[in-house]
Design an enzyme around this catalytic site. Structure first.
Site, PDB file in Angstrom:
ATOM      1  CG  HIS A  58      -3.428 -11.667 -18.508  1.00  0.00           C
ATOM      2  ND1 HIS A  58      -4.706 -11.300 -18.862  1.00  0.00           N
ATOM      3  CD2 HIS A  58      -3.563 -12.429 -17.372  1.00  0.00           C
ATOM      4  CE1 HIS A  58      -5.572 -11.795 -17.990  1.00  0.00           C
ATOM      5  NE2 HIS A  58      -4.917 -12.491 -17.092  1.00  0.00           N
ATOM      6  CG  HIS A  79      -5.223 -10.304 -13.007  1.00  0.00           C
ATOM      7  ND1 HIS A  79      -5.798 -11.085 -12.032  1.00  0.00           N
ATOM      8  CD2 HIS A  79      -5.277 -11.030 -14.149  1.00  0.00           C
ATOM      9  CE1 HIS A  79      -6.157 -12.245 -12.552  1.00  0.00           C
ATOM     10  NE2 HIS A  79      -5.867 -12.237 -13.842  1.00  0.00           N
ATOM     11  CD  GLU A 130      -9.072 -10.503 -14.440  1.00  0.00           C
ATOM     12  OE1 GLU A 130      -8.269 -10.382 -15.403  1.00  0.00           O
ATOM     13  OE2 GLU A 130      -9.454 -11.605 -14.009  1.00  0.00           O
TER      14      GLU A 130
END
Length: 365
Positions: free
Chosen positions: A120, A191, A327
């Site tokens: 991420h 998220h 996502e």
């Protein structure tokens, strides 16, 4: 399993949430700033400038408003947790193996924060930044951020915006746009974790029914890095083309056992990634709330909240499987897989415009 509590017992009003989150100080010594959007149907969604984070989603139902988004009440909880609840993720959502990739004949090393890999965006991803509010109204807010050349190891100076719009048909549209002065991998997403029974109900999402119109899924190794195979979902536990409960085939095969459940990327049919065709639909266990997902991204990460246990909630802590993340994104580790179809790779070319959107629409009885 606990029964869903009434909305009056679990709801934290948007005003109370704003006061609570703005009471804490960010790493720059200043408080967070929270904005709430609302429509005439009575739906509200709230956002925080730290991480351009989606912190609340309250849907009106026949039994009163229901909070369907996992979240927290304290800024320090958002700063200390590791589940990325509601945050805007970048520069690159999901994993990059060993934190390394090559582009235009040059090798790059990204900060590592997940076993041996980058997750991420690295150690200091976009979820950990204060975003600026560019504009806002009762139904819309736009955040922007500048990421300098070399940020977390990525090339190029990147400017990025994320815009949230709440419509009168209870749809939240998230629009991502970016521009870079060099070629660079980019993969932006949100998220958010959902529990349509109620985020603080105590229920898991395993009784939710899911439809997910995916073509293939990506098997992974023990560190959840894709092996490179794009495996058809047909006949596997990843086949949700026909609506069924999430628990129906949970932990049925080795691919799931490696991840303690679903935590896999799936490719989406190109004819459905037009932003107006539903690619997923989730329904609460009491059938009171349904959420449909629309996107023009080519893939989606389906995470069943396998390691949520101990994550701070608005009333204590969440347990494993208490939230589901859907996502939309490009495929994880795609900079290291030149053999994959080009449409599944998240790159931005120098001075070209990156623009994608994802919408979540809520219907309630």
């Amino acid at each position: 399993m606990l029964a869903t509590l009434s909305s009056s017992e679990t709801l934290v009003s948007p005003d109370s949430l704003k006061v609570s989150l703005e009471a804490g100080l960010f790493t720059d010594g200043n408080p967070a700033c929270v904005h709430t959007l609302k429509n005439k149907q009575g739906m509200t969604v709230s956002f925080m400038d730290i991480g351009a984070t989606w912190v609340s989603c309250q849907v009106p139902t026949s039994e009163g408003k229901r909070e369907v988004l996992l979240g927290m009440k304290k800024l320090e909880d958002y700063q200390s947790h590791s589940a990325f609840l509601g945050a805007t993720i970048g520069r690159f959502a999901n994993r990059i193996a060993k934190g390394k990739f090559s582009l235009n004949g040059q090798d790059y090393r990204i900060t590592i924060n997940n076993n041996d890999n980058s997750l991420h965006g690295g150690i200091d991803g976009f979820d950990k930044r204060r975003w600026s509010v560019k504009e806002h109204s009762e139904s819309h807010i736009t955040y922007n951020l500048t990421s300098p050349d070399g940020d977390q190891g990525f090339p190029g100076s990147l400017t990025v915006e994320v815009a949230y719009t709440l419509t009168e048909n209870n749809q939240l549209c998230i629009e991502y746009s970016a521009l870079c002065d060099q070629d660079c991998p980019i993969n932006l997403t949100n998220h958010a974790y959902f529990n349509l029974d109620g985020a603080e109900s105590g229920n898991t999402i395993l009784g939710h029914e899911l439809m997910l119109l995916a073509n293939e899924y990506l098997p992974t190794d023990e560190q959840l890095i894709p092996t490179g195979e794009l495996r058809p979902v047909d006949g596997t536990s990843f086949d949700f083309k026909t609506t069924r409960p999430i628990r129906d085939r949970l932990l049925e095969d080795d691919d799931q056992k490696t991840a303690k459940g679903y935590d896999h990327a799936l490719t989406l049919p190109s004819e459905l990634t037009d932003g107006i065709s539903p690619i997923a639909q989730l329904t609460s266990s009491d059938k009171l709330v349904t959420m449909s997902v629309f996107t023009d991204k080519p893939a989606i990460q389906f995470y069943s909240g396998n390691f949520l246990g101990g994550t701070p909630s608005r009333q204590g802590e969440y347990n494993d499987y208490q939230g589901i993340a859907l996502e939309t994104q490009f495929l994880p580790d795609c900079p290291n897989h030149p053999e994959w179809p080009a449409e599944n790779k998240g790159f931005i070319a120098k001075k070209t415009f990156y623009q994608y959107q994802t919408s979540y629409q809520f219907e309630a009885q």
